[in-house]
Design a protein around this motif. Structure first.
Motif, PDB file in Angstrom:
ATOM      1  N   UNK A 263     -27.393  10.576  28.082  1.00 57.86           N
ATOM      2  CA  UNK A 263     -26.964  10.806  26.694  1.00 57.86           C
ATOM      3  C   UNK A 263     -27.304   9.607  25.822  1.00 57.86           C
ATOM      4  N   UNK A 264     -27.197   9.811  24.526  1.00 56.64           N
ATOM      5  CA  UNK A 264     -27.314   8.709  23.570  1.00 56.64           C
ATOM      6  C   UNK A 264     -25.957   8.538  22.906  1.00 56.64           C
ATOM      7  N   UNK A 265     -25.718   7.382  22.295  1.00 54.35           N
ATOM      8  CA  UNK A 265     -24.538   7.219  21.457  1.00 54.35           C
ATOM      9  C   UNK A 265     -24.964   7.354  20.008  1.00 54.35           C
ATOM     10  N   UNK A 266     -23.985   7.612  19.146  1.00 58.68           N
ATOM     11  CA  UNK A 266     -24.338   7.828  17.734  1.00 58.68           C
ATOM     12  C   UNK A 266     -25.129   6.655  17.160  1.00 58.68           C
ATOM     13  N   UNK A 267     -24.899   5.434  17.707  1.00 57.24           N
ATOM     14  CA  UNK A 267     -25.606   4.272  17.157  1.00 57.24           C
ATOM     15  C   UNK A 267     -26.841   3.877  17.976  1.00 57.24           C
ATOM     16  N   UNK A 268     -27.252   4.737  18.905  1.00 59.62           N
ATOM     17  CA  UNK A 268     -28.486   4.454  19.652  1.00 59.62           C
ATOM     18  C   UNK A 268     -29.686   4.566  18.703  1.00 59.62           C
ATOM     19  N   UNK A 269     -30.558   3.560  18.737  1.00 60.52           N
ATOM     20  CA  UNK A 269     -31.720   3.557  17.852  1.00 60.52           C
ATOM     21  C   UNK A 269     -32.645   4.742  18.142  1.00 60.52           C
ATOM     22  N   UNK A 270     -33.247   5.278  17.094  1.00 59.83           N
ATOM     23  CA  UNK A 270     -34.069   6.488  17.250  1.00 59.83           C
ATOM     24  C   UNK A 270     -35.246   6.303  18.212  1.00 59.83           C
ATOM     25  N   UNK A 271     -35.779   5.088  18.260  1.00 64.88           N
ATOM     26  CA  UNK A 271     -36.882   4.851  19.195  1.00 64.88           C
ATOM     27  C   UNK A 271     -36.409   4.958  20.637  1.00 64.88           C
ATOM     28  N   UNK A 272     -35.191   4.456  20.865  1.00 65.29           N
ATOM     29  CA  UNK A 272     -34.596   4.539  22.196  1.00 65.29           C
ATOM     30  C   UNK A 272     -34.336   6.011  22.560  1.00 65.29           C
ATOM     31  N   UNK A 273     -33.874   6.782  21.582  1.00 63.29           N
ATOM     32  CA  UNK A 273     -33.651   8.213  21.802  1.00 63.29           C
ATOM     33  C   UNK A 273     -34.963   8.877  22.213  1.00 63.29           C
ATOM     34  N   UNK A 274     -36.022   8.565  21.499  1.00 63.06           N
ATOM     35  CA  UNK A 274     -37.330   9.146  21.786  1.00 63.06           C
ATOM     36  C   UNK A 274     -37.789   8.745  23.187  1.00 63.06           C
TER      37      UNK A 274
ATOM     38  N   UNK B  22     -27.878  14.999  24.487  1.00 59.44           N
ATOM     39  CA  UNK B  22     -26.557  15.014  23.849  1.00 59.44           C
ATOM     40  C   UNK B  22     -26.205  13.639  23.288  1.00 59.44           C
ATOM     41  N   UNK B  23     -25.371  13.620  22.256  1.00 61.01           N
ATOM     42  CA  UNK B  23     -24.963  12.375  21.606  1.00 61.01           C
ATOM     43  C   UNK B  23     -23.434  12.292  21.630  1.00 61.01           C
ATOM     44  N   UNK B  24     -22.925  11.143  22.068  1.00 53.83           N
ATOM     45  CA  UNK B  24     -21.464  10.955  22.127  1.00 53.83           C
ATOM     46  C   UNK B  24     -21.038   9.827  21.199  1.00 53.83           C
ATOM     47  N   UNK B  25     -19.746   9.845  20.817  1.00 57.04           N
ATOM     48  CA  UNK B  25     -19.223   8.752  19.991  1.00 57.04           C
ATOM     49  C   UNK B  25     -18.697   7.626  20.888  1.00 57.04           C
ATOM     50  N   UNK B  26     -18.015   6.655  20.297  1.00 59.97           N
ATOM     51  CA  UNK B  26     -17.577   5.483  21.068  1.00 59.97           C
ATOM     52  C   UNK B  26     -16.560   5.839  22.153  1.00 59.97           C
ATOM     53  N   UNK B  27     -15.914   7.009  22.040  1.00 64.78           N
ATOM     54  CA  UNK B  27     -14.953   7.432  23.071  1.00 64.78           C
ATOM     55  C   UNK B  27     -15.583   8.366  24.105  1.00 64.78           C
ATOM     56  N   UNK B  28     -16.894   8.559  24.014  1.00 68.58           N
ATOM     57  CA  UNK B  28     -17.551   9.450  24.968  1.00 68.58           C
ATOM     58  C   UNK B  28     -17.409  10.917  24.594  1.00 68.58           C
ATOM     59  N   UNK B  29     -16.900  11.173  23.381  1.00 67.72           N
ATOM     60  CA  UNK B  29     -16.739  12.553  22.926  1.00 67.72           C
ATOM     61  C   UNK B  29     -18.080  13.085  22.425  1.00 67.72           C
TER      62      UNK B  29
END
Ligand code: ATP
Ligand code: MG
Length: 274
Positions: free
Chosen positions: A207-218, A230-237
């Motif tokens: 998964x990625x976190x909401x603040x994961x950089x787009x290049x890292x996502x790619x 999938x993308x989760x917030x700081x609580x893993x939600x």
């Protein structure tokens, strides 16, 4: 390509609305986008007005921000309403952000016109940085609980599918919404209907976190060969999914930036010529 589109060009020249509508019903949005810059401004406007609404939304979603803002200002109100309804939430948030900079009054009006649930979701999305996973994701994912049976999930999918960005991956969350697993549509279809989700899900979710950089996502998507992340917030939600189409746009952007950097020239502003 040009040959398949030449009847369309001719109908545009002739202003033959009926013929245009018929031709546009058979034209893939991507084929229109490929010739978009070569069309006259007036013809683009006609195309966006006459296209079936789902295709209009697909073309619109792929236009530069400045062009989107311009069309939301100038297209007939019914078409604007249809576009806003048809766009997926991530594209809707991007389009509204484009308008916000150019025309704050129109931005407020368009936002007020959204149904309250959509408005809340769009506001949520616009909180995130544009170049991070949060700014790329859409909340239109499918999530189920691990205690559900395969047949319950399939029944649920039937209802959820029309509004979901994709149904090929189904995410499993706990009572707090935290991401616990993933299964593919194939996993689901081949399983015995009485099987519990917990037994067939993959609990090792990438998964990625909401603040994961787009290049890292790619990079994650390319490395793991995933079309959805999938993308989760700081609580893993679980808060959203990023789909590969949005990531391809990112890679294109980054590649263009790199090329300009290598050529040691300024990156020109995107110019939308009428
Ligand atoms: P196969 O490759 O065996 O044909 P498939 O067609 O069911 O599998 P794929 O899209 O290839 O589906 O996905 C393979 C597996 O990857 C699925 O079982 C799914 O659970 C898993 N998967 C999908 N997304 C993620 C993720 N973000 N993290 C970890 N695993 C994932
Ligand atoms: Mg596969």
């Amino acid at each position: 390509m040009e040959t398949t589109l030449s009847p369309l060009r001719q109908a545009l020249q002739e202003g033959d609305t009926l013929k245009l509508k018929r031709l546009l019903e058979e034209t893939h949005p991507q084929d229109l986008l490929a010739v978009w810059d070569d069309l006259e401004g007036e013809h683009r406007y006609v195309v966006l007005t006459l296209l079936p609404k789902d295709r209009a939304a697909e073309v619109f979603a792929n236009l530069p921000a400045e062009a989107q803002a311009e069309y939301l200002k100038t297209l007939p109100p019914w078409r604007v309403r249809e576009l806003l309804e048809e766009l997926s939430l991530d594209d809707l948030a991007d389009a509204l952000q484009a308008v916000e900079e150019e025309d704050p009054a129109l931005f407020r009006r368009l936002k007020e016109a959204l149904d309250p649930e959509t408005r809340a979701e769009v506001e949520e999305l616009t909180r995130y940085e544009e170049d991070e996973a949060g700014g790329l994701m859409t909340p239109e994912y499918v999530a189920v609980r691990e205690g559900m049976t395969v047949e319950e999930v399939i029944r649920f999918l039937r209802r959820a599918a029309p509004d979901a960005e994709t149904i090929y991956y189904i995410y499993v969350v706990d009572e707090a919404g935290r991401l616990k697993g993933v299964l593919s549509l194939r996993d689901l279809i081949v399983a015995d209907p009485k099987t519990k989700v917990a037994e067939i899900m993959n609990p090792k979710v990438v998964f990625a976190r909401t603040d994961t950089d787009q290049e890292e996502v790619a990079r994650l998507m390319a490395d793991y060969d995933f079309t959805v992340l999938p993308v989760v917030d700081e609580d893993g939600v679980l808060v959203g999914i990023v789909t590969v189409d949005d990531v391809l746009d990112v890679l294109e952007e980054e590649a263009t930036e790199d090329i300009h950097r290598m050529a040691a020239v300024d990156v020109p502003d995107l110019v939308y010529s009428q």
